[in-house]
Scaffold this motif. Structure first.
Motif, PDB file in Angstrom:
ATOM      1  N   ALA A  81       0.811  -1.120   0.030  1.00 43.67           N
ATOM      2  CA  ALA A  81       0.150  -0.058  -0.036  1.00 43.67           C
ATOM      3  C   ALA A  81       0.831   1.270  -0.081  1.00 43.67           C
ATOM      4  O   ALA A  81       0.357   2.237   0.113  1.00 43.67           O
ATOM      5  N   LYS A  82       2.270   1.206   0.023  1.00 45.08           N
ATOM      6  CA  LYS A  82       2.981   2.428  -0.081  1.00 45.08           C
ATOM      7  C   LYS A  82       3.960   2.389  -1.236  1.00 45.08           C
ATOM      8  O   LYS A  82       4.604   1.366  -1.406  1.00 45.08           O
ATOM      9  N   PRO A  83       4.014   3.416  -1.853  1.00 44.68           N
ATOM     10  CA  PRO A  83       4.946   3.685  -2.996  1.00 44.68           C
ATOM     11  C   PRO A  83       6.306   3.500  -2.247  1.00 44.68           C
ATOM     12  O   PRO A  83       6.809   4.103  -1.376  1.00 44.68           O
ATOM     13  N   VAL A  84       7.112   2.876  -3.096  1.00 44.65           N
ATOM     14  CA  VAL A  84       8.727   2.527  -2.712  1.00 44.65           C
ATOM     15  C   VAL A  84       9.648   3.311  -3.734  1.00 44.65           C
ATOM     16  O   VAL A  84       9.373   2.898  -4.972  1.00 44.65           O
ATOM     17  N   MET A  85      10.317   4.449  -3.227  1.00 43.00           N
ATOM     18  CA  MET A  85      11.289   4.976  -4.425  1.00 43.00           C
ATOM     19  C   MET A  85      12.417   4.067  -4.608  1.00 43.00           C
ATOM     20  O   MET A  85      13.059   3.766  -3.571  1.00 43.00           O
ATOM     21  N   SER A  86      12.819   3.905  -5.993  1.00 46.55           N
ATOM     22  CA  SER A  86      14.042   3.115  -6.048  1.00 46.55           C
ATOM     23  C   SER A  86      15.453   4.066  -5.897  1.00 46.55           C
ATOM     24  O   SER A  86      15.293   5.297  -6.442  1.00 46.55           O
ATOM     25  N   ASP A  87      16.487   3.667  -5.567  1.00 46.26           N
ATOM     26  CA  ASP A  87      17.810   4.337  -5.512  1.00 46.26           C
ATOM     27  C   ASP A  87      18.590   3.430  -6.779  1.00 46.26           C
ATOM     28  O   ASP A  87      19.683   3.819  -6.988  1.00 46.26           O
ATOM     29  N   HIS A  88      17.859   2.548  -7.512  1.00 43.30           N
ATOM     30  CA  HIS A  88      18.632   1.824  -8.508  1.00 43.30           C
ATOM     31  C   HIS A  88      18.018   1.782  -9.799  1.00 43.30           C
ATOM     32  O   HIS A  88      18.118   0.918 -10.547  1.00 43.30           O
ATOM     33  N   GLY A  89      17.305   2.976 -10.277  1.00 44.07           N
ATOM     34  CA  GLY A  89      17.155   3.078 -11.505  1.00 44.07           C
ATOM     35  C   GLY A  89      15.791   2.521 -12.070  1.00 44.07           C
ATOM     36  O   GLY A  89      15.125   2.375 -13.072  1.00 44.07           O
ATOM     37  N   LEU A  90      14.838   1.942 -10.840  1.00 39.29           N
ATOM     38  CA  LEU A  90      13.568   1.118 -11.211  1.00 39.29           C
ATOM     39  C   LEU A  90      12.394   2.551 -11.009  1.00 39.29           C
ATOM     40  O   LEU A  90      12.511   3.530 -10.505  1.00 39.29           O
ATOM     41  N   LEU A  91      11.271   2.227 -11.712  1.00 36.86           N
ATOM     42  CA  LEU A  91      10.193   3.055 -11.605  1.00 36.86           C
ATOM     43  C   LEU A  91       9.272   2.728 -10.240  1.00 36.86           C
ATOM     44  O   LEU A  91       9.228   1.408 -10.103  1.00 36.86           O
ATOM     45  N   THR A  92       8.620   3.692  -9.852  1.00 35.59           N
ATOM     46  CA  THR A  92       7.624   3.581  -8.923  1.00 35.59           C
ATOM     47  C   THR A  92       6.167   3.656  -9.472  1.00 35.59           C
ATOM     48  O   THR A  92       5.952   4.858 -10.140  1.00 35.59           O
ATOM     49  N   THR A  93       5.366   2.544  -9.586  1.00 35.43           N
ATOM     50  CA  THR A  93       4.093   2.569 -10.467  1.00 35.43           C
ATOM     51  C   THR A  93       2.881   2.357  -9.431  1.00 35.43           C
ATOM     52  O   THR A  93       3.066   1.412  -8.585  1.00 35.43           O
ATOM     53  N   VAL A  94       1.865   2.700  -9.849  1.00 30.42           N
ATOM     54  CA  VAL A  94       0.767   2.045  -9.559  1.00 30.42           C
ATOM     55  C   VAL A  94       0.359   0.852  -9.806  1.00 30.42           C
ATOM     56  O   VAL A  94       0.249   0.622 -11.312  1.00 30.42           O
ATOM     57  N   ALA A  95       0.268  -0.414  -9.141  1.00 28.12           N
ATOM     58  CA  ALA A  95       0.054  -1.725  -9.391  1.00 28.12           C
ATOM     59  C   ALA A  95      -1.447  -1.836  -9.853  1.00 28.12           C
ATOM     60  O   ALA A  95      -1.567  -2.626 -10.982  1.00 28.12           O
ATOM     61  N   TYR A  96      -2.426  -1.597  -9.018  1.00 23.97           N
ATOM     62  CA  TYR A  96      -3.621  -1.775  -9.477  1.00 23.97           C
ATOM     63  C   TYR A  96      -4.587  -1.142  -8.056  1.00 23.97           C
ATOM     64  O   TYR A  96      -3.976  -0.738  -7.228  1.00 23.97           O
ATOM     65  N   LYS A  97      -5.807  -0.756  -8.434  1.00 21.41           N
ATOM     66  CA  LYS A  97      -6.737  -0.325  -7.473  1.00 21.41           C
ATOM     67  C   LYS A  97      -8.008  -1.048  -7.710  1.00 21.41           C
ATOM     68  O   LYS A  97      -8.782  -0.656  -8.571  1.00 21.41           O
ATOM     69  N   LEU A  98      -8.163  -2.301  -7.019  1.00 21.27           N
ATOM     70  CA  LEU A  98      -9.267  -3.185  -7.471  1.00 21.27           C
ATOM     71  C   LEU A  98     -10.848  -2.913  -7.018  1.00 21.27           C
ATOM     72  O   LEU A  98     -11.360  -3.245  -6.020  1.00 21.27           O
ATOM     73  N   GLY A  99     -11.094  -1.538  -7.286  1.00 25.32           N
ATOM     74  CA  GLY A  99     -12.470  -1.024  -6.544  1.00 25.32           C
ATOM     75  C   GLY A  99     -12.391   0.277  -6.223  1.00 25.32           C
ATOM     76  O   GLY A  99     -11.514   0.747  -5.646  1.00 25.32           O
ATOM     77  N   ARG A 100     -13.315   1.248  -6.339  1.00 24.78           N
ATOM     78  CA  ARG A 100     -13.562   2.521  -5.871  1.00 24.78           C
ATOM     79  C   ARG A 100     -13.140   2.949  -4.406  1.00 24.78           C
ATOM     80  O   ARG A 100     -12.408   3.693  -4.136  1.00 24.78           O
ATOM     81  N   ASP A 101     -13.630   1.780  -3.613  1.00 20.67           N
ATOM     82  CA  ASP A 101     -13.404   1.956  -2.441  1.00 20.67           C
ATOM     83  C   ASP A 101     -12.135   1.232  -1.531  1.00 20.67           C
ATOM     84  O   ASP A 101     -11.802   1.009  -0.567  1.00 20.67           O
TER      85      ASP A 101
END
Length: 561
Positions: free
Chosen positions: A297-317
Motif C-alpha cells: 500500500a505504500k509507494p517505494v522509491m528506487s535508488d537503482h533506476g527502477l520506476l515506482t508505479t501504481v500496480a492496481y486499485k481493485l475497486g472505488r473504495d
C-alpha cells in the motif's frame, strides 16, 4: 451426436463468462474466460501494423487499433457459437493495453488528430533534454517524488507536448476545446461506449501513473505537473479505479455488456499472476520486458533506476497497491528486427532452432538499445551494438546472443530490484509471448541462477483484466479472495550451469552495455529537406571533413596523372 450432446451439457455447466480486450504493441486479442475456473474458452488475435516514418519514430493508426478490437470480438463470438457456448453468458469485459502510447482525438467528429505515438518512440528526445536542462542541477529525477518516474521519452506527457507543438490539427483542437487525450485504454473505452455520442472519457490509475501528469500519492492529475508540461487539464480523461463499471458496450454482438475492468498491460499481468502479496513479482516478455514487484500500500522509491508505479486499485473504495518496475524497451522486438530488418529468420520459432543449433553465442554480445536504454540506466543516448565478432561468428551465434540479451537485461533489473528491496527473489514468475521459447526460459534460469516458473496458461495479462472486470461492484462474478483463486499449474526451469560461468558472461555483457552508451550525443541538425545531416554528430562531421581534406591533399601531392 455424442459430440453435440457433450457440448450442450458442457454449456450448462459453464456459468458466467468474462471477456478481455488485450491491446498490445504488436497485436490485439479478445479472450473469453470461465469466471469460476479461469479457463480460457476461446480467443482471436489480429496483428497491428507499426509504421516508422523517420528514424526513431514509431506510430500506429488508432482507427486500425479500434477496428482490430471489433474484428477480434466478432471472430471470438463466432468461435464460441461454434463451440455451442452462449455469448449471452458474457457478463463483463475488461480492457488491458500497451501503456504510455498516446492518442489525441476530436470529441465532435470522433476522429484521431494524428497517429498514436507508441511508447518506444524517440522523437521527443530533444524535448526531454530541454526539460531536463531547465531543472535544478539538470536532474532527470526532478519529478520523481510525485510521479515515481524519470523524465524520459517513454512516458505520455512528452509525447502529448510534442503533438501540441508540432501538429497543427492537435494545437487547433486544444485551443477550440475539441481535443481529448488518452492512452489506448481511454481511446478504446470512449469509442466502445458511444464515442462522439456520449462515450465515456476515462482511464484507470495504472495507466494514468505512466503519463508523468499523475500524482501517485493523491491518485489524481496534478495541476503543477500539468503546468510544468503545459498541458490543459480539460483534455485529460477522468481517473477511475481498475475495477468498476465505466460504461456499457454500445454496438455489436456484445452491446449492453458492461466494461468494468481496466489495467495497463503490466499491471494486468501482475494481477493475472495473482501477485497480490507484498514482495511477489512477475516478468513479462512481450515487445519489451517488464519486471514488476508488488510493494503493497505504500509507494517505494528506487535508488537503482527502477520506476515506482501504481500496480492496481481493485475497486472505488479499495486501497491502491504499488509496484517497483524494471522496464526494458526491446525484448520480443529484437525477434521482429532479426526477422523483418535482417531477414536471418522467417519466424520466432525459427529463432529458437537457430540459436539451439549452436548452443552458444561464441563470445558475441548483442545490446539491442534501439530506443536507448531503459531501466536501470535511463540513457537515451545509447544505441544498439553487436560486439565480440570474429570470422567464425555466424547468424546462429547472433540469434543466440539476441536471446541472451533478453536474459541479461532481465538480470540487470532483477539485481536492481533485489538491491532496492533488500530481499532477493528466490524464483521468477514469467509470462508473455516469448515464454513459449523453451531455450530462452532455460537461459533465463541459467543467467539469473534462480528457477524460472512459467504458468501453463500463458495469457496472464488478459486474465488479469478479466479478473478485474468480473470482480467489479455490480458484476461480482469473479471472487478475488485468496481461498477462491484457481490453483495455477506451471512449469519450472532450474539453473543448469555453474554460477561462475553465469557471472563471467554477465560481466562481459555489462562491458558491452558500456560500449553502447553516449552514441547519440547531440541534437540532430536538419538540412533544407528536413532530413538529418551526417554532420549533426560533431565527431563524425570532423572525421568526414578530415578524410576529405586528406584525399584532396594526397591528390595535390601526387601531382597530375
Amino acid at each position: 451426436m455424442n459430440g453435440t450432446m457433450a457440448a450442450c451439457s458442457h454449456r450448462i455447466t459453464l456459468g458466467p463468462l468474462v471477456a478481455a480486450i488485450d491491446q498490445g504493441t504488436s497485436s490485439t486479442r479478445f479472450l473469453v474466460f470461465n469466471s469460476k475456473t479461469a479457463e480460457l474458452l476461446s480467443h482471436h488475435q489480429v496483428e497491428i501494423k507499426q509504421s516508422f516514418p523517420k528514424e526513431g519514430w514509431v506510430e500506429e493508426d488508432p482507427k486500425e487499433i479500434l477496428q482490430s478490437v471489433y474484428e477480434c470480438m466478432d471472430r471470438t463470438c463466432e468461435k464460441l457459437t461454434q463451440l455451442n457456448i452462449d455469448i449471452s453468458n458474457i457478463k463483463a469485459i475488461g480492457v488491458t493495453n500497451q501503456r504510455e502510447t498516446t492518442v489525441v482525438w476530436d470529441k465532435e467528429t470522433g476522429e484521431p488528430l494524428y497517429n498514436a505515438i507508441v511508447w518506444l518512440d524517440l522523437r521527443t528526445q530533444s524535448t526531454v533534454e530541454r526539460l531536463i536542462n531547465k531543472t535544478p542541477g539538470k536532474n532527470k529525477n526532478h519529478l520523481k517524488h510525485k510521479t515515481g518516474l524519470p523524465i524520459s521519452t517513454y512516458f505520455s506527457a512528452v509525447k502529448l507536448r510534442w503533438l501540441m507543438d508540432n501538429v497543427d490539427e492537435v494545437r487547433e483542437a486544444v485551443v477550440s476545446h475539441r481535443a481529448m487525450f488518452g492512452t489506448v485504454d481511454s481511446w478504446l473505452i470512449w469509442c466502445l461506449t458511444g464515442g462522439k455520442s456520449g462515450g465515456v472519457h476515462c482511464t484507470d490509475v495504472t495507466n494514468a501513473s505512466r503519463t508523468m501528469l499523475f500524482n501517485i500519492h493523491t491518485l489524481d492529475w496534478d495541476p503543477e505537473l500539468c503546468t510544468y508540461f503545459g498541458i490543459p487539464m480539460e483534455i485529460l480523461p477522468r481517473v477511475r479505479s481498475s475495477s468498476e463499471i465505466y460504461g456499457l458496450m454500445k454496438s455489436g454482438a456484445l452491446s449492453g455488456i458492461p466494461i468494468s475492468g481496466c489495467l495497463g498491460d503490466q499491471s494486468a499481468a501482475l494481477v493475472g499472476q495473482m501477485c497480490f502479496q507484498d514482495g511477489q513479482a512477475k516478468n513479462t516478455y512481450g515487445t519489451g520486458c517488464f519486471l514488476l514487484r508488488n510493494t503493497g500500500a505504500k509507494p517505494v522509491m528506487s535508488d537503482h533506476g527502477l520506476l515506482t508505479t501504481v500496480a492496481y486499485k481493485l475497486g472505488r473504495d479499495k486501497p491502491a497497491c504499488y509496484a517497483l518496475e524494471g522496464s526494458v524497451a526491446i525484448c520480443g522486438a529484437v525477434v521482429r528486427w532479426l526477422q523483418d530488418n535482417l531477414g536471418i529468420i522467417g519466424s520466432s520459432e525459427e529463432l529458437e532452432k537457430l540459436a539451439a543449433s549452436v548452443g552458444t553465442s561464441y563470445g558475441c554480445y548483442f545490446v539491442p538499445a534501439f530506443s536507448g536504454l531503459y531501466a536501470p540506466y535511463w540513457e537515451p543516448s545509447a544505441r544498439g551494438i553487436i560486439c565480440g565478432l570474429t570470422q567464425f561468428t555466424n547468424k546462429s551465434h547472433v540469434a543466440f546472443a539476441a536471446l541472451e540479451a533478453v536474459c541479461f537485461q532481465t538480470r540487470e533489473i532483477l539485481d536492481a530490484m533485489n538491491q532496492d528491496s533488500g530481499i532477493p527473489l528466490t524464483q521468477l514468475q514469467v509470462d508473455g509471448g516469448m515464454t513459449s521459447n523453451r531455450l530462452l526460459m532455460q537461459l533465463q534460469a541459467d543467467i539469473l541462477c534462480i528457477p524460472v516458473v512459467k504458468p501453463s496458461m500463458p495469457e496472464t495479462t488478459a486474465l488479469g483484466a478479466a479478473m478485474a472486470a468480473g470482480a467489479a461492484e455490480g458484476v461480482s462474478v469473479w471472487s478475488l479472495s485468496p481461498e477462491d483463486l484457481s490453483e495455477v499449474t506451471s512449469e519450472k526451469f532450474e539453473p543448469q550451469i555453474n554460477p561462475e560461468e553465469s557471472e563471467f558472461r554477465y560481466a562481459r555483457w555489462k562491458k558491452a552495455v558500456q560500449k553502447s552508451m553516449n552514441w547519440e550525443t547531440t541534437e540532430p541538425v536538419c538540412n533544407g529537406n528536413g532530413e538529418t545531416s551526417i554532420f549533426s554528430s560533431t565527431p563524425l562531421g570532423l572525421y568526414i571533413m578530415g578524410s576529405m581534406l586528406m584525399l584532396v591533399g594526397a591528390k595535390y601531392l601526387a601531382g597530375p596523372d
